[in-house]
Design an enzyme around this catalytic site. Structure first.
Site, PDB file in Angstrom:
ATOM      1  N   ASN A  41       0.838  -1.207   0.000  1.00 41.02           N
ATOM      2  CA  ASN A  41       0.000   0.000   0.000  1.00 41.02           C
ATOM      3  C   ASN A  41       0.866   1.247   0.000  1.00 41.02           C
ATOM      4  O   ASN A  41       1.972   1.256   0.538  1.00 41.02           O
ATOM      5  CB  ASN A  41      -1.019  -0.010   1.155  1.00 41.02           C
ATOM      6  CG  ASN A  41      -0.417  -0.125   2.534  1.00 41.02           C
ATOM      7  OD1 ASN A  41       0.614  -0.760   2.724  1.00 41.02           O
ATOM      8  ND2 ASN A  41      -1.079   0.458   3.508  1.00 41.02           N
ATOM      9  N   GLU A  43       0.269   5.279   0.659  1.00 39.42           N
ATOM     10  CA  GLU A  43      -0.630   6.367   1.034  1.00 39.42           C
ATOM     11  C   GLU A  43      -0.080   7.710   0.549  1.00 39.42           C
ATOM     12  O   GLU A  43       1.072   7.811   0.119  1.00 39.42           O
ATOM     13  CB  GLU A  43      -0.823   6.374   2.552  1.00 39.42           C
ATOM     14  CG  GLU A  43      -1.514   5.111   3.043  1.00 39.42           C
ATOM     15  CD  GLU A  43      -1.681   5.027   4.550  1.00 39.42           C
ATOM     16  OE1 GLU A  43      -2.381   4.124   5.001  1.00 39.42           O
ATOM     17  OE2 GLU A  43      -1.099   5.866   5.270  1.00 39.42           O
ATOM     18  N   CYS A  52      -4.046   0.635  -2.636  1.00 41.27           N
ATOM     19  CA  CYS A  52      -3.944  -0.604  -1.854  1.00 41.27           C
ATOM     20  C   CYS A  52      -2.820  -1.496  -2.391  1.00 41.27           C
ATOM     21  O   CYS A  52      -2.442  -1.409  -3.562  1.00 41.27           O
ATOM     22  CB  CYS A  52      -5.242  -1.390  -1.947  1.00 41.27           C
ATOM     23  SG  CYS A  52      -6.661  -0.628  -1.175  1.00 41.27           S
ATOM     24  N   GLU A  54      -3.001  -4.674  -3.049  1.00 39.07           N
ATOM     25  CA  GLU A  54      -3.481  -5.590  -4.091  1.00 39.07           C
ATOM     26  C   GLU A  54      -3.500  -4.902  -5.450  1.00 39.07           C
ATOM     27  O   GLU A  54      -3.079  -5.472  -6.460  1.00 39.07           O
ATOM     28  CB  GLU A  54      -4.895  -6.091  -3.760  1.00 39.07           C
ATOM     29  CG  GLU A  54      -4.982  -6.864  -2.450  1.00 39.07           C
ATOM     30  CD  GLU A  54      -5.318  -5.967  -1.255  1.00 39.07           C
ATOM     31  OE1 GLU A  54      -4.794  -4.841  -1.172  1.00 39.07           O
ATOM     32  OE2 GLU A  54      -6.107  -6.417  -0.409  1.00 39.07           O
ATOM     33  N   CYS A  93     -10.096  -5.161   0.296  1.00 39.32           N
ATOM     34  CA  CYS A  93     -11.256  -4.270   0.408  1.00 39.32           C
ATOM     35  C   CYS A  93     -12.170  -4.480  -0.800  1.00 39.32           C
ATOM     36  O   CYS A  93     -11.812  -5.191  -1.748  1.00 39.32           O
ATOM     37  CB  CYS A  93     -10.786  -2.809   0.486  1.00 39.32           C
ATOM     38  SG  CYS A  93     -10.229  -2.119  -1.084  1.00 39.32           S
ATOM     39  N   CYS A  96     -10.590  -3.650  -4.204  1.00 43.61           N
ATOM     40  CA  CYS A  96      -9.591  -4.630  -4.644  1.00 43.61           C
ATOM     41  C   CYS A  96     -10.250  -5.935  -5.074  1.00 43.61           C
ATOM     42  O   CYS A  96      -9.774  -6.605  -5.989  1.00 43.61           O
ATOM     43  CB  CYS A  96      -8.564  -4.876  -3.547  1.00 43.61           C
ATOM     44  SG  CYS A  96      -7.453  -3.472  -3.354  1.00 43.61           S
TER      45      CYS A  96
HETATM   46 ZN   LIG Z   1      -8.042  -2.431  -1.444  1.00 44.87          ZN
END
Ligand SMILES: [Zn+2]
Length: 139
Positions: A41, A43, A52, A54, A93, A96
């Site tokens: 990830n 940010e 993310c 993934e 999530c 993803c």
């Molecule tokens: Zn995600």
């Protein structure tokens, strides 16, 4: 091999950029031929620009061997601060899941998803069909 995939995702996780949440995630995407692409990830001070692990790994997988050849995805995550307790297996999530479903639709195959806690000890083995039934698609 799962242990190899786990090691690569663990290594990728440690290269995450997550100063805001302090929650670092690594992902390793394996092809049908055993090639592996990784991501973590990332940010941003502008929160909504965060990516993310993934999605990051799927982008690398597209470049390395093509989304249509994705066989398996391993996700590992938890607090960066080792003094914080681990939180159990981390699942992709919703966004993803949709991104993984895109790869599954391209290949016509289900994709195995291994969700791990920070240590890689507690694992949930599932699939994209199970995590995202009735995925949105061109069909
Ligand atoms: Zn995600």
């Amino acid at each position: 091999m799962v242990s190899d995939l786990l090691a690569k995702a663990k290594e990728a996780r440690l290269r995450a950029h997550a100063p805001y949440s302090g929650f670092i995630v690594g992902a390793a995407v394996e092809s049908v031929d055993g090639e592996v692409a990784v991501g973590a990830n990332m940010e941003n001070a502008c929160y909504r620009l965060g990516v993310c692990a993934e999605q990051s790994a799927l982008t690398a997988a597209q470049q390395a061997f093509g989304l249509e050849n994705v066989a398996r995805v391993l996700v590992i995550g938890g607090p960066a601060d080792e003094s914080q307790p681990s939180v159990g297996p981390v699942t992709p999530c919703g966004g993803c899941r949709q991104a993984i479903a895109e790869a599954a639709q391209l290949s016509g195959r289900n994709i195995e998803i291994l969700c791990c806690d920070r240590e890689g000890e507690e694992t949930l083995t599932t699939s994209i069909a199970e995590l995202l039934p009735s995925a949105f698609s061109l069909d």
